[in-house]
Write an enzyme that holds these catalytic residues in place. Structure first.
Site, mmCIF file in Angstrom:
data_model
loop_
_atom_site.group_PDB
_atom_site.id
_atom_site.type_symbol
_atom_site.label_atom_id
_atom_site.label_comp_id
_atom_site.label_asym_id
_atom_site.label_seq_id
_atom_site.Cartn_x
_atom_site.Cartn_y
_atom_site.Cartn_z
ATOM 1 N N CYS A 116 -18.395 -1.581 -3.909
ATOM 2 C CA CYS A 116 -16.933 -1.665 -4.012
ATOM 3 C C CYS A 116 -16.201 -0.946 -2.878
ATOM 4 C CB CYS A 116 -16.467 -1.112 -5.355
ATOM 5 S SG CYS A 116 -16.984 -2.115 -6.768
ATOM 6 N N HIS A 256 -8.771 1.035 -5.259
ATOM 7 C CA HIS A 256 -9.743 0.082 -5.778
ATOM 8 C C HIS A 256 -9.452 -0.164 -7.252
ATOM 9 C CE1 HIS A 256 -13.354 -2.031 -6.690
ATOM 10 N NE2 HIS A 256 -13.887 -1.042 -7.381
ATOM 11 N N ASN A 286 -11.944 -6.311 -11.678
ATOM 12 C CA ASN A 286 -12.555 -5.695 -10.493
ATOM 13 C C ASN A 286 -13.217 -6.782 -9.650
ATOM 14 O OD1 ASN A 286 -14.060 -4.303 -8.610
ATOM 15 N ND2 ASN A 286 -15.057 -2.939 -10.065
#
Length: 332
Positions: A116, A256, A286
């Site tokens: 990520c 994020h 996500n």
């Protein structure tokens, strides 16, 4: 002294049409909308349903969106960095294929893999190439087809992830705008807690690995959450202190989009009100490498030249960090 900085001059984004809502997930696993929303902040996520399309398709759409909006000739692009955790296939880099498909015939390309944090690390990488003076247009794409590596019978992971892509164009700037500072970190001790066991050189694919569902994402949620909450906030605070920034000085946190509680913890540490925090986790979940550029795509019209942005991310590995960037243009 080098007075060239790397500024973002254009943004693009793409998400697939299919919407996987919490209500639909209720029919697939033992969960419910209230539970998912309270623990993650996610209401829905987008899924690329076409089995014949991979991460490259998402990346190409986001890149085309950027090229069209900015009226950029793809032949002028010098370099394409493809940030992804879900490449189309091993060996043949997805970014190379994407560059060719969008007409970036004069660019060289490679994939950057840091879970990520891939896009965040990509910002740092793109900035160094621009600052070298040898490259004038660097296209950074973050894209992931997370649905390809998610077990939709595992309620611990299937509620979190979605598919999507975003892209930014970096160009040289002589006004002091663009990337100002960064603090990037990794810790290999985190490998057991967020990973895919099989499919790599350590455990190649076999009948057993497929039967044992070892090609799907495994996450030990509590450990990852605890580490992410403290470390993402820490790096944001460190970058702010190093650059003598207060919460009033920061115009936007670009975090994020893994979990709203993690985002809130970082914002609280930075003394930022909710209206200064980019948030779209409720819409997309996500999207791994795509979260940061999709935030920029969604909020682009609100950004003003000179705005102070703090990007922050946390991912498997573990990988995490923060980047301080000054926005370079007023959106039309």
């Amino acid at each position: 002294m080098n007075n060239i900085t790397a500024a973002i001059t254009a943004v693009g984004g793409y998400v697939p049409d299919y919407v996987l809502t919490n209500d639909i997930l209720e029919t697939m696993v033992d969960t419910n909308d209230e539970w998912i929303t309270a623990r993650t902040g996610i209401k829905e996520r987008r899924i690329l349903k076409d089995k014949d399309k991979g991460t490259s398709y998402l990346a190409i759409q986001a890149a085309k969106d950027l090229l069209e909006k900015s009226n950029t000739d793809p032949a002028d692009i010098d370099m394409v960095i493809m940030a992804t955790a879900t490449p189309d296939m091993p060996v043949a880099a997805t970014g190379v294929y994407v560059a060719t498909q969008i007409g970036a015939v004069n660019a060289f390309s490679f994939d950057l893999v840091a879970a990520c944090s891939s896009f965040l690390f990509g910002i740092s990488t793109a900035a160094r190439y621009i600052e070298s003076g040898k490259y004038k247009k660097v296209l950074l794409i973050g894209a992931d087809k997370m649905s390809s590596i998610i077990d939709y019978t595992d309620r611990a992971t299937c509620i979190i992830f979605g598919d999507g892509a975003g892209a930014v164009l970096f160009e040289p700037n002589s006004e002091g705008l663009g990337v100002q500072d960064e603090y990037l970190r990794t810790d290999g001790g985190g490998r057991p807690f967020l990973k895919i066991d099989a499919g790599g050189s350590l455990l190649p694919a076999s009948h057993e690995t497929v039967e044992n569902k070892q090609h799907f994402v495994f996450q030990e949620g509590k450990t990852v959450f605890k580490f992410a909450v403290s470390n993402m906030a820490d790096v944001c605070e460190k970058v702010m202190l190093r650059n003598e920034l207060t919460g009033e000085d920061v115009n936007w946190l670009v975090p994020h989009q893994a979990n709203k509680r993690i985002i809130d913890a970082a914002a609280n540490r930075m003394n930022l009100p909710p209206e200064k925090v980019m948030l779209n986790i409720h819409k997309y979940g996500n999207t791994t490498s795509a979260t940061l550029p999709l935030c920029l795509s969604d909020y682009e019209k609100q950004l003003k030249k000179g705005d102070n942005l703090i990007f922050a991310s946390f991912g498997g590995g573990f990988t995490w960090g923060a980047v301080y960037l000054k926005w370079a243009y007023d959106s039309k």
